[in-house]
Design an enzyme around this catalytic site. Structure first.
Site, mmCIF file in Angstrom:
data_model
loop_
_atom_site.group_PDB
_atom_site.id
_atom_site.type_symbol
_atom_site.label_atom_id
_atom_site.label_comp_id
_atom_site.label_asym_id
_atom_site.label_seq_id
_atom_site.Cartn_x
_atom_site.Cartn_y
_atom_site.Cartn_z
ATOM 1 N N GLY A 44 0.815 -1.215 0.000
ATOM 2 C CA GLY A 44 0.000 0.000 0.000
ATOM 3 C C GLY A 44 0.845 1.259 0.000
ATOM 4 O O GLY A 44 0.517 2.248 -0.672
ATOM 5 N N CYS A 45 1.934 1.221 0.727
ATOM 6 C CA CYS A 45 2.821 2.389 0.818
ATOM 7 C C CYS A 45 3.493 2.664 -0.524
ATOM 8 O O CYS A 45 3.693 3.822 -0.905
ATOM 9 C CB CYS A 45 3.855 2.180 1.914
ATOM 10 S SG CYS A 45 3.085 1.922 3.535
ATOM 11 N N THR A 46 3.812 1.605 -1.246
ATOM 12 C CA THR A 46 4.424 1.750 -2.566
ATOM 13 C C THR A 46 3.424 2.337 -3.554
ATOM 14 O O THR A 46 3.761 3.243 -4.331
ATOM 15 C CB THR A 46 4.974 0.399 -3.047
ATOM 16 O OG1 THR A 46 5.950 -0.062 -2.098
ATOM 17 C CG2 THR A 46 5.614 0.512 -4.418
ATOM 18 N N ALA A 49 3.072 6.120 -2.653
ATOM 19 C CA ALA A 49 4.274 6.891 -3.003
ATOM 20 C C ALA A 49 4.425 7.026 -4.518
ATOM 21 O O ALA A 49 4.767 8.104 -5.021
ATOM 22 C CB ALA A 49 5.511 6.236 -2.392
#
Length: 156
Positions: A44-46, A49
């Site tokens: 999710g963070c990728t 970002a």
């Protein structure tokens, strides 16, 4: 929890290059999107970002800087940026002070196990330092585009 119309809590934190970045650096010059995410290089963070990075030029056209924050250190942030060619600064909040100021360090439950962690959250801060949008519990998919719409509304 923070609310729109409040002034954003001040901060200074090192970025991926260990250079301090402070909210005061942008006062009167830029809007700030401050987004908190749990960990570098996780699914999710990728997504989040990468989507913010894809829209970096459009944010810049609206006098807006995008800053991601997690409790990872500057070296981890630099590796994450290099791996995905990210175009946003990532701030290292290793002691959790920034997470506490913005109320994103909360108890989370996954598979019946409760533990403390960063709740994915985003704050849009205008050029005066005031919060104009506050969102806790963000879904990363499409979130950057939604924040771009918030920033466009500031300009009109």
């Amino acid at each position: 929890m923070l609310q729109p119309e409040q002034f954003a809590p001040p901060f200074c934190a090192p970025n991926q290059s260990s250079r301090p970045v402070c909210l005061a650096d942008f006062k009167g010059l830029k809007n700030v999107i401050l987004y908190f995410y749990p960990r570098d290089d996780t699914p999710g963070c990728t997504v989040e970002a990468n989507q913010f990075s894809q829209l970096a030029d459009e944010f810049a056209q609206h006098d807006t800087v995008v800053l991601g924050v997690s409790r990872d250190d500057s070296d981890s942030h630099q590796a994450f940026i290099s791996k995905f060619d990210l175009r946003v600064d990532l701030l290292a909040d290793t002691d959790g002070e920034l997470c506490d100021k913005y109320g994103v360090w909360q108890e989370k439950e996954k598979n019946g196990v409760k533990k403390m962690g960063i709740v994915r959250s985003t704050f849009v801060i205008d050029k005066t330092g005031k919060l104009v949008h506050v969102e806790y519990g963000v879904d990363p998919e499409g979130h950057a585009q939604a924040m771009l719409e918030k920033v466009r509304a500031l300009a009109s």
